[in-house]
Design a protein around this motif. Structure first.
Motif, PDB file in Angstrom:
ATOM      1  N   MET A   1       0.814  -1.192   0.000  1.00 35.38           N
ATOM      2  CA  MET A   1       0.000   0.000   0.000  1.00 35.38           C
ATOM      3  C   MET A   1       0.863   1.264   0.000  1.00 35.38           C
ATOM      4  SD  MET A   1      -3.102  -1.253   2.503  1.00 35.38           S
ATOM      5  CE  MET A   1      -3.467   0.375   2.990  1.00 35.38           C
ATOM      6  N   LYS A   2       1.987   1.214   0.745  1.00 39.89           N
ATOM      7  CA  LYS A   2       2.868   2.389   0.780  1.00 39.89           C
ATOM      8  C   LYS A   2       3.445   2.664  -0.599  1.00 39.89           C
ATOM      9  CE  LYS A   2       2.731   2.790   5.283  1.00 39.89           C
ATOM     10  NZ  LYS A   2       1.905   3.752   5.923  1.00 39.89           N
ATOM     11  N   GLY A   3       3.863   1.604  -1.290  1.00 38.14           N
ATOM     12  CA  GLY A   3       4.420   1.761  -2.622  1.00 38.14           C
ATOM     13  C   GLY A   3       3.398   2.282  -3.613  1.00 38.14           C
ATOM     14  N   VAL A   4       2.183   1.777  -3.538  1.00 35.59           N
ATOM     15  CA  VAL A   4       1.117   2.234  -4.431  1.00 35.59           C
ATOM     16  C   VAL A   4       0.800   3.700  -4.165  1.00 35.59           C
ATOM     17  CG1 VAL A   4      -1.331   1.943  -5.000  1.00 35.59           C
ATOM     18  CG2 VAL A   4       0.136  -0.063  -4.768  1.00 35.59           C
ATOM     19  N   ALA A   5       0.756   4.090  -2.891  1.00 30.35           N
ATOM     20  CA  ALA A   5       0.505   5.494  -2.562  1.00 30.35           C
ATOM     21  C   ALA A   5       1.601   6.384  -3.127  1.00 30.35           C
ATOM     22  CB  ALA A   5       0.399   5.664  -1.052  1.00 30.35           C
ATOM     23  N   PHE A   6       2.856   5.962  -2.957  1.00 32.94           N
ATOM     24  CA  PHE A   6       3.986   6.735  -3.475  1.00 32.94           C
ATOM     25  C   PHE A   6       3.896   6.880  -4.995  1.00 32.94           C
ATOM     26  CE2 PHE A   6       8.290   6.464  -5.340  1.00 32.94           C
ATOM     27  CZ  PHE A   6       8.749   7.710  -4.984  1.00 32.94           C
ATOM     28  N   LEU A   7       3.708   5.765  -5.699  1.00 32.53           N
ATOM     29  CA  LEU A   7       3.627   5.816  -7.159  1.00 32.53           C
ATOM     30  C   LEU A   7       2.433   6.643  -7.626  1.00 32.53           C
ATOM     31  CD1 LEU A   7       4.652   2.166  -8.072  1.00 32.53           C
ATOM     32  CD2 LEU A   7       6.013   4.256  -8.361  1.00 32.53           C
ATOM     33  N   SER A   8       1.325   6.561  -6.905  1.00 27.66           N
ATOM     34  CA  SER A   8       0.138   7.353  -7.258  1.00 27.66           C
ATOM     35  C   SER A   8       0.437   8.842  -7.172  1.00 27.66           C
ATOM     36  CB  SER A   8      -1.037   7.009  -6.340  1.00 27.66           C
ATOM     37  OG  SER A   8      -1.439   5.682  -6.540  1.00 27.66           O
ATOM     38  N   VAL A   9       1.145   9.241  -6.137  1.00 29.29           N
ATOM     39  CA  VAL A   9       1.481  10.653  -5.968  1.00 29.29           C
ATOM     40  C   VAL A   9       2.399  11.130  -7.085  1.00 29.29           C
ATOM     41  CG1 VAL A   9       2.782  12.276  -4.525  1.00 29.29           C
ATOM     42  CG2 VAL A   9       1.087  10.773  -3.486  1.00 29.29           C
ATOM     43  N   ILE A  10       3.459  10.371  -7.376  1.00 29.13           N
ATOM     44  CA  ILE A  10       4.410  10.878  -8.372  1.00 29.13           C
ATOM     45  C   ILE A  10       3.870  10.797  -9.802  1.00 29.13           C
ATOM     46  CG2 ILE A  10       6.409  10.444  -6.908  1.00 29.13           C
ATOM     47  CD1 ILE A  10       7.102   8.077  -8.743  1.00 29.13           C
ATOM     48  N   LYS A  11       2.857   9.984 -10.028  1.00 29.65           N
ATOM     49  CA  LYS A  11       2.263   9.906 -11.365  1.00 29.65           C
ATOM     50  C   LYS A  11       1.114  10.896 -11.540  1.00 29.65           C
ATOM     51  CE  LYS A  11       4.808   6.603 -13.007  1.00 29.65           C
ATOM     52  NZ  LYS A  11       5.736   6.862 -14.077  1.00 29.65           N
ATOM     53  N   SER A  12       0.674  11.515 -10.450  1.00 31.48           N
ATOM     54  CA  SER A  12      -0.444  12.460 -10.524  1.00 31.48           C
ATOM     55  C   SER A  12       0.092  13.882 -10.694  1.00 31.48           C
ATOM     56  CB  SER A  12      -1.281  12.378  -9.243  1.00 31.48           C
ATOM     57  OG  SER A  12      -0.604  13.002  -8.163  1.00 31.48           O
ATOM     58  N   SER A  13      -0.824  14.835 -10.775  1.00 30.01           N
ATOM     59  CA  SER A  13      -0.437  16.243 -10.862  1.00 30.01           C
ATOM     60  C   SER A  13      -0.346  16.890  -9.483  1.00 30.01           C
ATOM     61  CB  SER A  13      -1.448  17.007 -11.725  1.00 30.01           C
ATOM     62  OG  SER A  13      -2.712  17.018 -11.081  1.00 30.01           O
ATOM     63  N   LEU A  14      -0.524  16.121  -8.420  1.00 27.67           N
ATOM     64  CA  LEU A  14      -0.552  16.651  -7.054  1.00 27.67           C
ATOM     65  C   LEU A  14       0.684  17.488  -6.723  1.00 27.67           C
ATOM     66  CD1 LEU A  14      -2.067  16.641  -4.302  1.00 27.67           C
ATOM     67  CD2 LEU A  14      -0.652  14.674  -3.692  1.00 27.67           C
ATOM     68  N   LEU A  15       1.865  16.996  -7.081  1.00 24.10           N
ATOM     69  CA  LEU A  15       3.098  17.710  -6.747  1.00 24.10           C
ATOM     70  C   LEU A  15       3.231  19.020  -7.530  1.00 24.10           C
ATOM     71  CD1 LEU A  15       5.388  14.593  -6.609  1.00 24.10           C
ATOM     72  CD2 LEU A  15       4.492  15.899  -4.669  1.00 24.10           C
ATOM     73  N   ASP A  16       2.706  19.065  -8.743  1.00 21.33           N
ATOM     74  CA  ASP A  16       2.699  20.309  -9.517  1.00 21.33           C
ATOM     75  C   ASP A  16       1.635  21.260  -8.987  1.00 21.33           C
ATOM     76  OD1 ASP A  16       4.741  19.525 -11.275  1.00 21.33           O
ATOM     77  OD2 ASP A  16       3.299  18.464 -12.544  1.00 21.33           O
ATOM     78  N   ASP A  17       0.491  20.706  -8.605  1.00 17.69           N
ATOM     79  CA  ASP A  17      -0.615  21.520  -8.099  1.00 17.69           C
ATOM     80  C   ASP A  17      -0.308  22.126  -6.734  1.00 17.69           C
ATOM     81  OD1 ASP A  17      -1.937  20.709 -10.398  1.00 17.69           O
ATOM     82  OD2 ASP A  17      -3.189  19.228  -9.364  1.00 17.69           O
ATOM     83  N   LEU A  18       0.486  21.420  -5.923  1.00 18.22           N
ATOM     84  CA  LEU A  18       0.808  21.866  -4.565  1.00 18.22           C
ATOM     85  C   LEU A  18       2.331  21.861  -4.365  1.00 18.22           C
ATOM     86  CD1 LEU A  18      -1.915  19.745  -2.738  1.00 18.22           C
ATOM     87  CD2 LEU A  18      -2.027  22.196  -3.261  1.00 18.22           C
ATOM     88  N   PRO A  19       3.039  22.796  -4.979  1.00 22.11           N
ATOM     89  CA  PRO A  19       4.502  22.761  -4.953  1.00 22.11           C
ATOM     90  C   PRO A  19       5.115  22.910  -3.563  1.00 22.11           C
ATOM     91  CG  PRO A  19       3.722  24.825  -5.889  1.00 22.11           C
ATOM     92  CD  PRO A  19       2.520  23.943  -5.734  1.00 22.11           C
ATOM     93  N   ASP A  20       4.378  23.437  -2.601  1.00 24.69           N
ATOM     94  CA  ASP A  20       4.904  23.582  -1.242  1.00 24.69           C
ATOM     95  C   ASP A  20       4.569  22.394  -0.351  1.00 24.69           C
ATOM     96  OD1 ASP A  20       6.086  26.039  -1.788  1.00 24.69           O
ATOM     97  OD2 ASP A  20       4.237  27.128  -1.349  1.00 24.69           O
ATOM     98  N   LEU A  21       3.916  21.388  -0.899  1.00 24.97           N
ATOM     99  CA  LEU A  21       3.573  20.189  -0.144  1.00 24.97           C
ATOM    100  C   LEU A  21       4.818  19.337   0.050  1.00 24.97           C
ATOM    101  CD1 LEU A  21       1.333  18.309   1.030  1.00 24.97           C
ATOM    102  CD2 LEU A  21       1.201  17.289  -1.249  1.00 24.97           C
ATOM    103  N   HIS A  22       5.054  18.907   1.277  1.00 23.96           N
ATOM    104  CA  HIS A  22       6.177  18.027   1.601  1.00 23.96           C
ATOM    105  C   HIS A  22       5.605  16.726   2.134  1.00 23.96           C
ATOM    106  CE1 HIS A  22       9.487  21.019   1.320  1.00 23.96           C
ATOM    107  NE2 HIS A  22       8.456  21.829   1.426  1.00 23.96           N
ATOM    108  N   LEU A  23       6.030  15.609   1.571  1.00 22.60           N
ATOM    109  CA  LEU A  23       5.531  14.292   1.962  1.00 22.60           C
ATOM    110  C   LEU A  23       6.679  13.407   2.425  1.00 22.60           C
ATOM    111  CD1 LEU A  23       3.194  13.690  -1.113  1.00 22.60           C
ATOM    112  CD2 LEU A  23       2.496  14.406   1.171  1.00 22.60           C
ATOM    113  N   VAL A  24       6.389  12.523   3.374  1.00 20.96           N
ATOM    114  CA  VAL A  24       7.361  11.537   3.832  1.00 20.96           C
ATOM    115  C   VAL A  24       6.728  10.162   3.642  1.00 20.96           C
ATOM    116  CG1 VAL A  24       8.694  10.638   5.781  1.00 20.96           C
ATOM    117  CG2 VAL A  24       8.326  13.108   5.555  1.00 20.96           C
ATOM    118  N   PHE A  25       7.451   9.276   2.959  1.00 13.70           N
ATOM    119  CA  PHE A  25       6.997   7.909   2.753  1.00 13.70           C
ATOM    120  C   PHE A  25       7.889   6.952   3.524  1.00 13.70           C
ATOM    121  CE2 PHE A  25       5.027   9.975  -0.833  1.00 13.70           C
ATOM    122  CZ  PHE A  25       3.794   9.363  -0.891  1.00 13.70           C
TER     123      PHE A  25
END
Length: 131
Positions: free
Chosen positions: A1-25
């Motif tokens: 589940m952790k890996g799927v969540a990570f891959l989902s985030v990097i394949k989505s536009s979330l990081l571009d949409d929220l450039p100040d968002l910091h995530l820890v996996f």
């Protein structure tokens, strides 16, 4: 589940949409993390030009091989020492220092992973010059 969540985030536009968002996996998704490191936004070419999102990785313990893998792919400025307490025993300072040395980290890298960037007044991505 952790890996799927990570891959989902990097394949989505979330990081571009929220450039100040910091995530820890957590390292529990290490397979997906390693696959992402071999290509895409965490590939070596992107790392060389400083094009990396604000994603960090928790070591989930003090295994030198895991620390070496994470810091090798992502750099010490993207890795945070962490335990998996209460599942694994808590790591004391001496054990952590030994593990970081066995992982081959230099003094600066060991200081970052041990919490140096977490105690900085600026996020690690900005203080290290990466984006």
């Amino acid at each position: 589940m952790k890996g799927v969540a990570f891959l989902s985030v990097i394949k989505s536009s979330l990081l571009d949409d929220l450039p100040d968002l910091h995530l820890v996996f957590a390292t529990l998704g290490l397979g997906a993390i390693v696959q992402a490191a071999r290509g895409g936004i965490y590939g070596r070419a992107e790392q060389a030009i400083g094009r990396r999102p604000n994603i960090y990785f928790d070591t989930m313990g003090n295994d030198p091989d895991i620390v070496r893998t994470l810091t090798g792919f992502f750099g010490a400025e993207r890795v945070l020492a962490g335990t998996d307490w209460p599942i694994l025993a808590a790591v004391d300072g001496d054990e952590l220092r030994q593990s970081l040395a066995q992982a081959g980290l230099n003094e600066r890298e060991a200081r970052l992973v041990a919490g140096g960037h977490a105690t900085s007044s600026q996020p690690a991505a900005r203080s290290s010059g990466s984006c």
